[in-house]
Design a protein around this motif. Structure first.
Motif, PDB file in Angstrom:
ATOM      1  N   ARG A  74       7.365 -12.975   7.883  1.00  0.00           N
ATOM      2  CA  ARG A  74       6.678 -12.842   9.165  1.00  0.00           C
ATOM      3  C   ARG A  74       6.923 -14.107   9.984  1.00  0.00           C
ATOM      4  O   ARG A  74       6.645 -15.215   9.525  1.00  0.00           O
ATOM      5  CB  ARG A  74       5.181 -12.662   8.946  1.00  0.00           C
ATOM      6  CG  ARG A  74       4.813 -11.315   8.336  1.00  0.00           C
ATOM      7  CD  ARG A  74       3.336 -11.034   8.521  1.00  0.00           C
ATOM      8  NE  ARG A  74       2.919  -9.831   7.810  1.00  0.00           N
ATOM      9  CZ  ARG A  74       3.067  -8.595   8.285  1.00  0.00           C
ATOM     10  NH1 ARG A  74       3.623  -8.391   9.465  1.00  0.00           N
ATOM     11  NH2 ARG A  74       2.655  -7.558   7.582  1.00  0.00           N
ATOM     12  N   THR A 134       7.721   0.653   9.920  1.00  0.00           N
ATOM     13  CA  THR A 134       6.370   0.212   9.564  1.00  0.00           C
ATOM     14  C   THR A 134       5.597   1.371   8.950  1.00  0.00           C
ATOM     15  O   THR A 134       5.711   2.512   9.404  1.00  0.00           O
ATOM     16  CB  THR A 134       5.542  -0.340  10.749  1.00  0.00           C
ATOM     17  OG1 THR A 134       4.174  -0.459  10.343  1.00  0.00           O
ATOM     18  CG2 THR A 134       5.578   0.531  11.981  1.00  0.00           C
ATOM     19  N   ILE A 135       4.809   1.033   7.942  1.00  0.00           N
ATOM     20  CA  ILE A 135       3.947   2.068   7.357  1.00  0.00           C
ATOM     21  C   ILE A 135       2.819   2.425   8.312  1.00  0.00           C
ATOM     22  O   ILE A 135       2.158   3.434   8.142  1.00  0.00           O
ATOM     23  CB  ILE A 135       3.349   1.632   5.996  1.00  0.00           C
ATOM     24  CG1 ILE A 135       2.429   0.414   6.150  1.00  0.00           C
ATOM     25  CG2 ILE A 135       4.451   1.368   4.979  1.00  0.00           C
ATOM     26  CD1 ILE A 135       1.543   0.159   4.944  1.00  0.00           C
ATOM     27  N   ASP A 136       2.595   1.577   9.341  1.00  0.00           N
ATOM     28  CA  ASP A 136       1.446   1.800  10.232  1.00  0.00           C
ATOM     29  C   ASP A 136       1.706   2.883  11.285  1.00  0.00           C
ATOM     30  O   ASP A 136       0.755   3.406  11.868  1.00  0.00           O
ATOM     31  CB  ASP A 136       1.078   0.495  10.956  1.00  0.00           C
ATOM     32  CG  ASP A 136       0.766  -0.639   9.997  1.00  0.00           C
ATOM     33  OD1 ASP A 136       0.429  -0.344   8.837  1.00  0.00           O
ATOM     34  OD2 ASP A 136       0.876  -1.813  10.403  1.00  0.00           O
ATOM     35  N   MET A 178      -4.333   1.087   4.350  1.00  0.00           N
ATOM     36  CA  MET A 178      -3.737   0.117   5.292  1.00  0.00           C
ATOM     37  C   MET A 178      -3.499   0.768   6.661  1.00  0.00           C
ATOM     38  O   MET A 178      -3.795   1.932   6.863  1.00  0.00           O
ATOM     39  CB  MET A 178      -2.424  -0.412   4.741  1.00  0.00           C
ATOM     40  CG  MET A 178      -2.575  -1.642   3.873  1.00  0.00           C
ATOM     41  SD  MET A 178      -0.944  -2.338   3.519  1.00  0.00           S
ATOM     42  CE  MET A 178      -1.407  -3.856   2.728  1.00  0.00           C
ATOM     43  N   GLY A 179      -2.910   0.018   7.558  1.00  0.00           N
ATOM     44  CA  GLY A 179      -2.623   0.567   8.888  1.00  0.00           C
ATOM     45  C   GLY A 179      -2.888  -0.425  10.001  1.00  0.00           C
ATOM     46  O   GLY A 179      -2.765  -0.100  11.175  1.00  0.00           O
ATOM     47  N   HIS A 180      -3.314  -1.631   9.614  1.00  0.00           N
ATOM     48  CA  HIS A 180      -3.588  -2.697  10.574  1.00  0.00           C
ATOM     49  C   HIS A 180      -4.623  -2.232  11.593  1.00  0.00           C
ATOM     50  O   HIS A 180      -5.706  -1.847  11.185  1.00  0.00           O
ATOM     51  CB  HIS A 180      -2.273  -3.178  11.212  1.00  0.00           C
ATOM     52  CG  HIS A 180      -2.373  -4.552  11.793  1.00  0.00           C
ATOM     53  ND1 HIS A 180      -1.725  -4.917  12.947  1.00  0.00           N
ATOM     54  CD2 HIS A 180      -3.068  -5.637  11.391  1.00  0.00           C
ATOM     55  CE1 HIS A 180      -2.016  -6.181  13.228  1.00  0.00           C
ATOM     56  NE2 HIS A 180      -2.820  -6.640  12.295  1.00  0.00           N
ATOM     57  N   GLU A 231      -8.351   0.102   7.041  1.00  0.00           N
ATOM     58  CA  GLU A 231      -8.696  -1.328   6.931  1.00  0.00           C
ATOM     59  C   GLU A 231      -9.196  -1.887   8.259  1.00  0.00           C
ATOM     60  O   GLU A 231      -9.915  -2.875   8.290  1.00  0.00           O
ATOM     61  CB  GLU A 231      -7.492  -2.138   6.427  1.00  0.00           C
ATOM     62  CG  GLU A 231      -6.288  -2.101   7.344  1.00  0.00           C
ATOM     63  CD  GLU A 231      -5.116  -2.935   6.841  1.00  0.00           C
ATOM     64  OE1 GLU A 231      -5.257  -3.689   5.882  1.00  0.00           O
ATOM     65  OE2 GLU A 231      -4.027  -2.813   7.450  1.00  0.00           O
ATOM     66  N   HIS A 281      -1.098  -3.220  -1.048  1.00  0.00           N
ATOM     67  CA  HIS A 281       0.348  -3.263  -0.813  1.00  0.00           C
ATOM     68  C   HIS A 281       1.132  -2.243  -1.631  1.00  0.00           C
ATOM     69  O   HIS A 281       2.338  -2.099  -1.401  1.00  0.00           O
ATOM     70  CB  HIS A 281       0.882  -4.676  -1.076  1.00  0.00           C
ATOM     71  CG  HIS A 281       0.462  -5.647  -0.002  1.00  0.00           C
ATOM     72  ND1 HIS A 281      -0.812  -6.131   0.084  1.00  0.00           N
ATOM     73  CD2 HIS A 281       1.150  -6.186   1.032  1.00  0.00           C
ATOM     74  CE1 HIS A 281      -0.902  -6.948   1.126  1.00  0.00           C
ATOM     75  NE2 HIS A 281       0.276  -6.996   1.719  1.00  0.00           N
ATOM     76  N   ARG A 284       3.104   0.033   0.460  1.00  0.00           N
ATOM     77  CA  ARG A 284       4.387  -0.370   1.050  1.00  0.00           C
ATOM     78  C   ARG A 284       5.492  -0.421   0.010  1.00  0.00           C
ATOM     79  O   ARG A 284       6.638  -0.746   0.344  1.00  0.00           O
ATOM     80  CB  ARG A 284       4.242  -1.773   1.655  1.00  0.00           C
ATOM     81  CG  ARG A 284       3.900  -1.732   3.084  1.00  0.00           C
ATOM     82  CD  ARG A 284       3.623  -3.029   3.743  1.00  0.00           C
ATOM     83  NE  ARG A 284       4.203  -4.247   3.241  1.00  0.00           N
ATOM     84  CZ  ARG A 284       3.752  -5.447   3.594  1.00  0.00           C
ATOM     85  NH1 ARG A 284       2.736  -5.553   4.431  1.00  0.00           N
ATOM     86  NH2 ARG A 284       4.312  -6.525   3.144  1.00  0.00           N
TER      87      ARG A 284
HETATM   88  O1  F6P Z   1       2.091  -3.786   9.067  1.00  0.00           O
HETATM   89  C1  F6P Z   1       2.151  -3.360   7.754  1.00  0.00           C
HETATM   90  C2  F6P Z   1       0.982  -3.860   6.982  1.00  0.00           C
HETATM   91  O2  F6P Z   1       1.106  -3.425   5.650  1.00  0.00           O
HETATM   92  C3  F6P Z   1      -0.388  -3.469   7.546  1.00  0.00           C
HETATM   93  O3  F6P Z   1      -0.733  -2.146   7.224  1.00  0.00           O
HETATM   94  C4  F6P Z   1      -1.281  -4.509   6.928  1.00  0.00           C
HETATM   95  O4  F6P Z   1      -2.404  -4.735   7.713  1.00  0.00           O
HETATM   96  C5  F6P Z   1      -0.387  -5.727   6.917  1.00  0.00           C
HETATM   97  O5  F6P Z   1       0.955  -5.262   6.973  1.00  0.00           O
HETATM   98  C6  F6P Z   1      -0.531  -6.603   5.696  1.00  0.00           C
HETATM   99  O6  F6P Z   1       0.219  -7.744   5.899  1.00  0.00           O
HETATM  100  P1  F6P Z   1       0.686  -8.762   4.782  1.00  0.00           P
HETATM  101  O7  F6P Z   1       1.738  -8.084   3.972  1.00  0.00           O
HETATM  102  O8  F6P Z   1       1.208  -9.911   5.531  1.00  0.00           O
HETATM  103  O9  F6P Z   1      -0.520  -9.040   3.941  1.00  0.00           O
END
Ligand code: F6P
Length: 357
Positions: A74, A134-136, A178-180, A231, A281, A284
């Motif tokens: 990131r 993205t999974i979101d 998840m899903g931000h 989340e 995770h 993902r």
């Molecule tokens: O954007 C993908 C995602 O998995 C979101 O669903 C989640 O909020 C975020 O990334 C988690 O981020 P990290 O892997 O940096 O903890």
């Protein structure tokens, strides 16, 4: 001869490798000679000149592999225009590496933050083609992102597994998805997994409505209730707070996540035992599902086609079942959220699902 740079940035997801393989195969199988350089660990590789010349062999045997063989990281957009700890101008460094390798184009695979930086590079005069990962599923300009369906399958499986144990013990279970900041994943996994209550950020919840739904189910003879909670789910009261007030509230927040707060409130209001499961995770991870393998391969080959034609400055997206080119400036900085009035919400409500509203 075309010289292409490729990178994957942001949180990984399934089918990144499948998408890169699609781009590479289309290019290698095209008429032109091509050299593909892989930048390692996202924009970090482009900034610090960490790359390697890839060969055809790098792209074989990776269709079914999760993760990204280039690595990812990131690099938040808000820091991209700040110098690094040694005073390096990151944008200038990225441009320098692009020109040093005499690239014709960058292929950038990423989500929202990644697209902001990709658009900045386009504004700086670099040729860029992007792919929506993205999974979101929250990228503007495309109905679907790759990774999403695979994550829906994993989250659904988590809910399925919880279903049997919840039924045995007659418990209330929360599965946090998840899903931000958006609810696509929770909504779809929740419906697919037969959740009784789905809480998503786009529809702020009233905890009393949530408890009422659980009571109703008990009165009707159901011994258990499953909640799929995003989340990013937010209560009606919190949704009324200003950004500043909400940030302040979070400073003193003692729960690991919103699901634990909801669990505590359900216990207090109903006396019912609640368990929280967070697949995290795992959503993902692992192999891409069949849908994502096909989808990412299609998007990738279309990107390859665009590069051969010299069409730059676009994200390869998917609209109304067609692959489309979406100008990067239209994508960058926008979030695609679930519409609370969408028919899928109404259909879910007809199934008896409560959104706590
Ligand atoms: O954007 C993908 C995602 O998995 C979101 O669903 C989640 O909020 C975020 O990334 C988690 O981020 P990290 O892997 O940096 O903890």
């Amino acid at each position: 001869m075309k010289r292409i740079g490729m990178l994957t940035s942001g949180g990984d997801c399934q089918a990144l490798n499948a998408a890169m393989r699609g781009v590479a195969k289309a290019l290698y199988n095209g008429k032109e000679q091509v050299e593909i350089y892989g930048f390692l660990n996202g924009y970090q590789g482009l900034i610090y000149g960490k790359y390697r010349l890839l060969t055809y062999a790098d792209f074989t045997g990776i269709l079914t592999k999760g993760g990204t063989f280039l690595g990812s990281s990131r690099t938040p957009f808000k820091t991209i225009q700040e110098p690094d700890k040694d005073g390096l101008d990151k944008v200038a460094a990225m441009k320098q590496n692009y020109y040093k390798l005499q690239l014709d184009c960058l292929v950038i695979l990423g989500g929202n933050g990644t697209h902001k930086t990709a658009n900045l590079l386009r504004n700086e005069g670099l040729n860029v083609v992007t792919l929506p990962k993205t999974i979101d599923n929250d990228l503007w300009g495309t109905d679907m992102t790759f990774g999403f369906q695979s994550a829906v399958d994993i989250a659904t499986n988590a809910i399925d597994c919880i279903h049997t144990t919840a039924a045995s013990h007659g418990r209330v279970f929360i599965v946090e998805v998840m899903g931000h900041k958006v609810g696509w994943l929770t909504l779809n996994a929740g419906i697919a997994g037969g959740a009784d209550i789905i809480l998503i950020p786009e529809i702020p919840y009233d905890i009393d409505k949530v408890v009422e739904k659980i009571r109703q189910r008990h009165e009707m003879g159901s011994r258990f209730t499953i909640l799929a909670v995003a989340e990013g789910a937010i209560s009606k009261e919190d949704a009324k707070l200003s950004k500043k007030e909400y940030k302040k509230k979070l400073e003193n927040y003692t729960f690991p996540s919103v699901s634990y707060e909801i669990a505590q409130q359900i216990l207090e209001k109903s006396g019912l035992e609640v368990r929280v499961t967070v697949p995290g995770h795992t959503q993902r991870g692992g192999s891409p599902c069949a849908y994502d393998r096909v989808f990412a391969s299609r998007l990738g080959t279309e990107a390859g086609k665009m590069i051969m034609k010299g069409e730059y400055g676009f994200m390869v997206g998917y609209k109304n079942r067609e692959i489309v080119k979406v100008p990067l400036e239209d994508v960058a900085g926008k979030l695609k959220m679930v519409d609370p009035n969408a028919s899928i919400i109404k259909e879910a409500k007809l199934l008896g699902i409560s959104f706590g509203d």
